[in-house]
Design an enzyme around this catalytic site. Sequence first.
Site, PDB file in Angstrom:
ATOM      1  N   HIS A  82       0.851  -1.196   0.000  1.00 38.83           N
ATOM      2  CA  HIS A  82       0.000   0.000   0.000  1.00 38.83           C
ATOM      3  C   HIS A  82       0.880   1.237   0.000  1.00 38.83           C
ATOM      4  O   HIS A  82       1.820   1.341   0.798  1.00 38.83           O
ATOM      5  CB  HIS A  82      -0.907   0.019   1.234  1.00 38.83           C
ATOM      6  CG  HIS A  82      -1.731   1.273   1.310  1.00 38.83           C
ATOM      7  ND1 HIS A  82      -2.891   1.435   0.604  1.00 38.83           N
ATOM      8  CD2 HIS A  82      -1.530   2.435   1.978  1.00 38.83           C
ATOM      9  CE1 HIS A  82      -3.377   2.637   0.838  1.00 38.83           C
ATOM     10  NE2 HIS A  82      -2.577   3.263   1.666  1.00 38.83           N
ATOM     11  N   ASP A 161     -15.457   2.454   7.971  1.00 32.53           N
ATOM     12  CA  ASP A 161     -14.491   3.416   7.451  1.00 32.53           C
ATOM     13  C   ASP A 161     -15.140   4.357   6.446  1.00 32.53           C
ATOM     14  O   ASP A 161     -14.827   5.545   6.408  1.00 32.53           O
ATOM     15  CB  ASP A 161     -13.313   2.707   6.784  1.00 32.53           C
ATOM     16  CG  ASP A 161     -12.282   3.711   6.285  1.00 32.53           C
ATOM     17  OD1 ASP A 161     -11.663   4.359   7.131  1.00 32.53           O
ATOM     18  OD2 ASP A 161     -12.128   3.862   5.056  1.00 32.53           O
ATOM     19  N   ARG A 168     -15.051  12.541   8.588  1.00 31.81           N
ATOM     20  CA  ARG A 168     -13.761  13.202   8.825  1.00 31.81           C
ATOM     21  C   ARG A 168     -13.500  14.288   7.778  1.00 31.81           C
ATOM     22  O   ARG A 168     -12.974  15.359   8.076  1.00 31.81           O
ATOM     23  CB  ARG A 168     -12.623  12.176   8.811  1.00 31.81           C
ATOM     24  CG  ARG A 168     -12.594  11.293  10.064  1.00 31.81           C
ATOM     25  CD  ARG A 168     -11.631  10.123   9.900  1.00 31.81           C
ATOM     26  NE  ARG A 168     -10.282  10.580   9.600  1.00 31.81           N
ATOM     27  CZ  ARG A 168      -9.374   9.848   8.948  1.00 31.81           C
ATOM     28  NH1 ARG A 168      -9.677   8.629   8.523  1.00 31.81           N
ATOM     29  NH2 ARG A 168      -8.180  10.331   8.712  1.00 31.81           N
ATOM     30  N   SER A 183      -7.639   3.792   9.404  1.00 28.25           N
ATOM     31  CA  SER A 183      -8.418   3.715   8.163  1.00 28.25           C
ATOM     32  C   SER A 183      -7.694   2.843   7.137  1.00 28.25           C
ATOM     33  O   SER A 183      -8.271   1.911   6.567  1.00 28.25           O
ATOM     34  CB  SER A 183      -8.632   5.137   7.627  1.00 28.25           C
ATOM     35  OG  SER A 183      -9.205   5.104   6.348  1.00 28.25           O
ATOM     36  N   LYS A 187      -8.587  -1.444   6.220  1.00 33.65           N
ATOM     37  CA  LYS A 187      -8.900  -1.873   4.857  1.00 33.65           C
ATOM     38  C   LYS A 187      -7.908  -2.924   4.365  1.00 33.65           C
ATOM     39  O   LYS A 187      -8.280  -3.867   3.674  1.00 33.65           O
ATOM     40  CB  LYS A 187      -8.940  -0.659   3.925  1.00 33.65           C
ATOM     41  CG  LYS A 187     -10.204   0.171   4.153  1.00 33.65           C
ATOM     42  CD  LYS A 187     -10.319   1.349   3.214  1.00 33.65           C
ATOM     43  CE  LYS A 187      -9.374   2.459   3.625  1.00 33.65           C
ATOM     44  NZ  LYS A 187      -9.584   3.701   2.874  1.00 33.65           N
TER      45      LYS A 187
END
Lengths: 434, 434
Positions: A82, A161, A168, A183, A187
């Site tokens: 990621h 989320d 947010r 967050s 995921k």
Amino acid sequence: MLIAETIRTKRDGNALAPEVIEELIRAYAAGEIPDYQMAALLMTVYFQGLDERELAAWAGAMLHSGEVVDLSAVPGGKVDKHSTGGVGDKVSIPLAPLVAACGVRVPMISGRGLGHTGGTLDKLESIPGFRTDLPVARFVEGVATVGACMIGQTDTLVPADRRMYALRDVTGTVESIPLISASIMSKKLAEGVSGLVLDVKVGSGAFMKTVERARDLARTMVGIGTRHGVKTVAYLTSMSQPIGWAVGNALEVAESIEVLRGEGPDDTTALVVTLGGRMLVLGGAAATQDEGEAAIRRAIETGAGLARFRDMVAFQGGDVAAIDETSRLPRARSRRDVPAPLAGYVTGIDCEKVGLAALVVGGGRRRKEDVIDPAVGLRVRARLGARVEGGDPLATIEYDDPAHLDDAHALVARAYRIGDEPPADEPLVIDIVE
Amino acid sequence: MLIAETIRTKRDGNALAPEVIEELIRAYAAGEIPDYQMAALLMTVYFQGLDERELAAWAGAMLHSGEVVDLSAVPGGKVDKHSTGGVGDKVSIPLAPLVAACGVRVPMISGRGLGHTGGTLDKLESIPGFRTDLPVARFVEGVATVGACMIGQTDTLVPADRRMYALRDVTGTVESIPLISASIMSKKLAEGVSGLVLDVKVGSGAFMKTVERARDLARTMVGIGTRHGVKTVAYLTSMSQPIGWAVGNALEVAESIEVLRGEGPDDTTALVVTLGGRMLVLGGAAATQDEGEAAIRRAIETGAGLARFRDMVAFQGGDVAAIDETSRLPRARSRRDVPAPLAGYVTGIDCEKVGLAALVVGGGRRRKEDVIDPAVGLRVRARLGARVEGGDPLATIEYDDPAHLDDAHALVARAYRIGDEPPADEPLVIDIVE
């Protein structure tokens, strides 16, 4: 009353018990807690942070707010990568098939572009026919049979989320390291991975502008992964210039294919080899980083990675012919060079401005609902340290609609700093947190 | 988007422009800003505070969210007193008619009791027939003709505060000095006063437990008043024991009448004289504090204050006979003494426990919607420094329903500390902020 009490506890600097956090997130996802109380709580988290135990509970509760991909029937290591988001960051696209070709499966659930950074889903969708909206069962099948599958967030994964991120976004609570970490990690954990490599971008084009903030984010995310039994390593890598030469959706897919062919830009290939090497180590297909990197390089040389990419594109409904003949990818009709205003060395490139230039010609989104043009973007012609003469092209904008061309031109022109001396070399990898 | 930007600005420690605050409060009162954004903003204010300029704008915007009482046609000084809330604090009731009798008008809009502290409205309503829900026009008439009028918050005054207070209550943002100050001051400024005396209570029974917090609150409120052109003075006074002997609604009205007759407890009378003296100075009816205090004392001796109280009760629909014959006020049917467990001196009284004891026998509210019994409460029998023998009554609980009598008894018993030496004398006035 319970919630107001919880808010006050956190507000006053006390830690919340894991059970309290779990109940809180469950109730919020179930619509039992109003947004105004969650907004107040999120702001207390912004100011007071979350300790390691609270964070693990928070991310875990987010994760269990929905379905978790079950890859237990798929043998071997399942490792994802990621990136926190950069300009020209197409690394995932060549990386996933290369790692799969080396025997470690890659279940990758990605996002779309927003603001100056692009998104892997948007890039992949520039391949005609490519589907990123596969259901979870088909995703599992892709991971099992092809070895790599790249889809978008589904409605069933981490619903808490989605609701929380939307809140947010409008309450000034995005820029919180614990909330960002929870967050992202919830995921990634929902993908059912056994290992995870994080690429935390640092610099002008990154969400984290300083090494300190980036290191803090990296440590926080690694802590969550580790507490959830997922081997997690974070690389802090430089975002002081765009990654590779291409910025724009189809342009980046074409460059990804160049990487898979062994003809890609050095920096992009180096990132793919480094991160891929580590993924092989985490996935048990290599004993050392060197061994892992060598395996990735071999998969480039032999074309095994490119073949695996073809398989993945085919599995996801894409036009495989566009892989071999990249002229079949969407292409913008017009080009304009942005010339250097004077002779010298490129000493700085503001990535955010470059990313915004690609956005304003139609390659990105300001708002979630904006429609993008997959063909447009820009090609960097002079990277950091390049010697240019006045009038030499710094970048070439590729566009269809000239409406915002001048804005894009001005952004690119202002992004470049030209000086008398070449800048000091900067390492690609700034730090590794594990 | 504008609001999220405003939240981030404040979150990052920057001051908001007065126009931004004005628009924010206006839009919130108009229902154009959702509660979740206001909740996040209120929490940033909790953590980052508001500077003097921001606060003046905030209180001003709250004030102008609704009607402002127009007393411009009423001649002379118009001065109110506001207490941050204590146990047994009936001071407003004798104070308002005494100040009015000395030539300064008192437009007083009060609140109801909540938790361990009582409210002036509840106390006044124990006088049979007394109405606190007069419309604004009638309130102005009362101020003009009687010289003092005491009503409750109307729907038209400071509507933004009502909505915001309800939100603060459930989002952990009550305990913020700037928000408390803006809430109090906007309501006081809406009365159309020219001067204001604040009584900030300090100690176990007060909202502000320390002198530092109390001084901070006092300075903040005085700052807002001054910036709005209202002469404002704050007294920090001790709440280390209940004020006077009576705690409970009708009991406190009876004690207020004793003060007006010159037969009240020393501490209560001293507070009335001190605060009243200052109100006369602010209202232009006395040149010095000493002169003001002497005038108040005279109004007690001559019965002018009591006469004015009779006029006010009559104007507001109350039974005037109950003033002269306090046996006509509601009275509880039963009594129980709480005895001293051992001989010694009273060295400490936890006011919060005493206030809660009065609440649990039915004299107060836990929630806004609770119904109170005006007759019940308790009578303090031993104050700080008193010499008691084992078995001597510390307090007498006056009750109708015995259901929670034991709880009340236990609260009072635990409220008292008995020691071998008398405690050091504590001044009633701790500090004056102006």
